[in-house]
Design an enzyme around this catalytic site. Sequence first.
Site, short mmCIF file in Angstrom:
data_model
loop_
_atom_site.label_atom_id
_atom_site.label_comp_id
_atom_site.label_asym_id
_atom_site.label_seq_id
_atom_site.Cartn_x
_atom_site.Cartn_y
_atom_site.Cartn_z
N HIS A 1 33.12 35.73 32.30
CA HIS A 1 34.34 35.21 32.59
C HIS A 1 34.31 33.56 32.62
CE1 HIS A 1 37.91 34.97 34.92
NE2 HIS A 1 37.55 35.49 36.03
N HIS B 1 39.15 38.05 24.05
CA HIS B 1 39.65 38.13 25.51
C HIS B 1 40.48 39.37 25.64
CE1 HIS B 1 42.34 36.40 28.59
NE2 HIS B 1 41.42 35.60 28.74
N ASP C 1 37.12 28.98 26.60
CA ASP C 1 35.85 28.54 26.68
C ASP C 1 35.21 27.95 25.55
OD1 ASP C 1 35.78 28.87 29.55
OD2 ASP C 1 35.43 31.00 29.24
#
Length: 436
Positions: free
Chosen positions: A268, A307, A363
């Site tokens: 995450h 994702h 990220d």
Amino acid sequence: MPDDTLTITDNRTGQTYSVPIENGTIRAMNLRQIKTSPEDFGLMTYDPAFMNTASCRSSITYIDGDQGILRYRGYPIEVLAERCTFLEVAYLLLFGDLPTEAELKGWVHDITHHTMLHESTKMFMEGFRYDGHPMGMFVSTVAALSTVYPDARHVHDSANRLLQIKRLIGKVPSIAAMSYRHNVGFPYVYPDNDLSYAENFMNMLWKMVEPKYVAQPAIARALDILFILHADHEQNCGTNAMRSVSSAQTDPYLSMASAAAALAGPLHGGANEEVLKMLDEIGSKDKVPAYIKKVKDGGVKLMGFGHRIYKNYDPRAKIIKWTAEQVFEVTGRNPKLEIALELERIALEDEYFVKRKLYPNVDFYSGIMYQAMGFRPEMFTVLFAIPRTAGWLAQWQELITDPEQKIARPRQIYTGHEEREFVAMEKRTSGALARG
Ligand code: ACO
């Protein structure tokens, strides 16, 4: 038969049922009537990891993962990142509309005047091991605020909720900065009310002996944009933890600590830190093809890629890539960018990634930029948690005021033994621990 219904035939009994379809959804509870006998419990759905289950109605964040669209309260993320400040966006998330000039002024004033931590919280933080991970310190200190503000348990009092919201949004940068200063062994810096939200955070992180901290404007703006991009992302793992724990009417400090704990995981919000480790491991651009092969062989995951919802380029990653260029003009280019660009180039052409619709997520580039700004990788997830506080609290408010919500309590499919005869100690065989 009305169009907006689903007809189900139970082949076990031959019986047919009609259940309403609303918003492309059927209510799981409508399946409970499907039984083989009056004693039968009724049909349930099985959905590990919530792959196809809506747990709430929400009007906060909209994502179209196939198109790569992200909107807060209807506004595209690209417009908000370009035109707003983070606190303006936090207001939007929490109250549903963009603030007027006067509303924003009042909101900024209130948040700014809630940035101080009780001295006992400072002492609490001093107790952490010198090299403790900042995310562990962040999670624990947010939870500890529950002891400082016991009034926060009155979760059905809207004025009280607003006070806790202001406290949390005001204090999270202070906690984050203190966790960093603790790590590096520097004295804590108190907030400076003359500065903006991002500038004050930079002040609390990096002020040394100068009488007044002056933030580099391009870095402060880039940080504010990153805060906007990370502010909410509908029902992700951390937000689901926030909603699930709050559904027990737990106070927002304890609930938010659980949400932040979920965010800390490497799948995450912890992925940004893992991306940097991965780029370090790869080492140079020419080693990228070998690393991609390792990923395809199933040895490792390409961190910062893929994702659950986006099956297209994450719109936040696009904005981050653009913002990174502005930051690099001030800080100089992070040499890891070359490796990341090469990884992206090869991955986006490779059948393995194309077939699975794996694109860079938020990220992938954020860590490279954070590092160029002067942040250590251990701080990256903490940087994510600061703005996500606004999203978590908006989702919390929505949950608390939703008359349909109750304590979250999933069902299970029991796979264990039927009732067993008790085994006396002398007759037991060993090995349960080894079997797991
Ligand atoms: N590298 C290589 N292969 C991957 C990756 C990856 N990063 N992500 C998914 N895959 C593969 C899986 O192995 C699987 O392949 P298979 O069909 O051959 O078994 C397929 O793509 C589907 O992946 P799932 O794991 O089923 O997808 P899921 O939706 O469960 O996972 C997740 C999403 C956790 C984000 C995953 O893509 C991942 O682990 N990515 C790396 C970690 C990361 O970057 N996380 C940050 C997400 S953004 C955020 O939380 C802020």
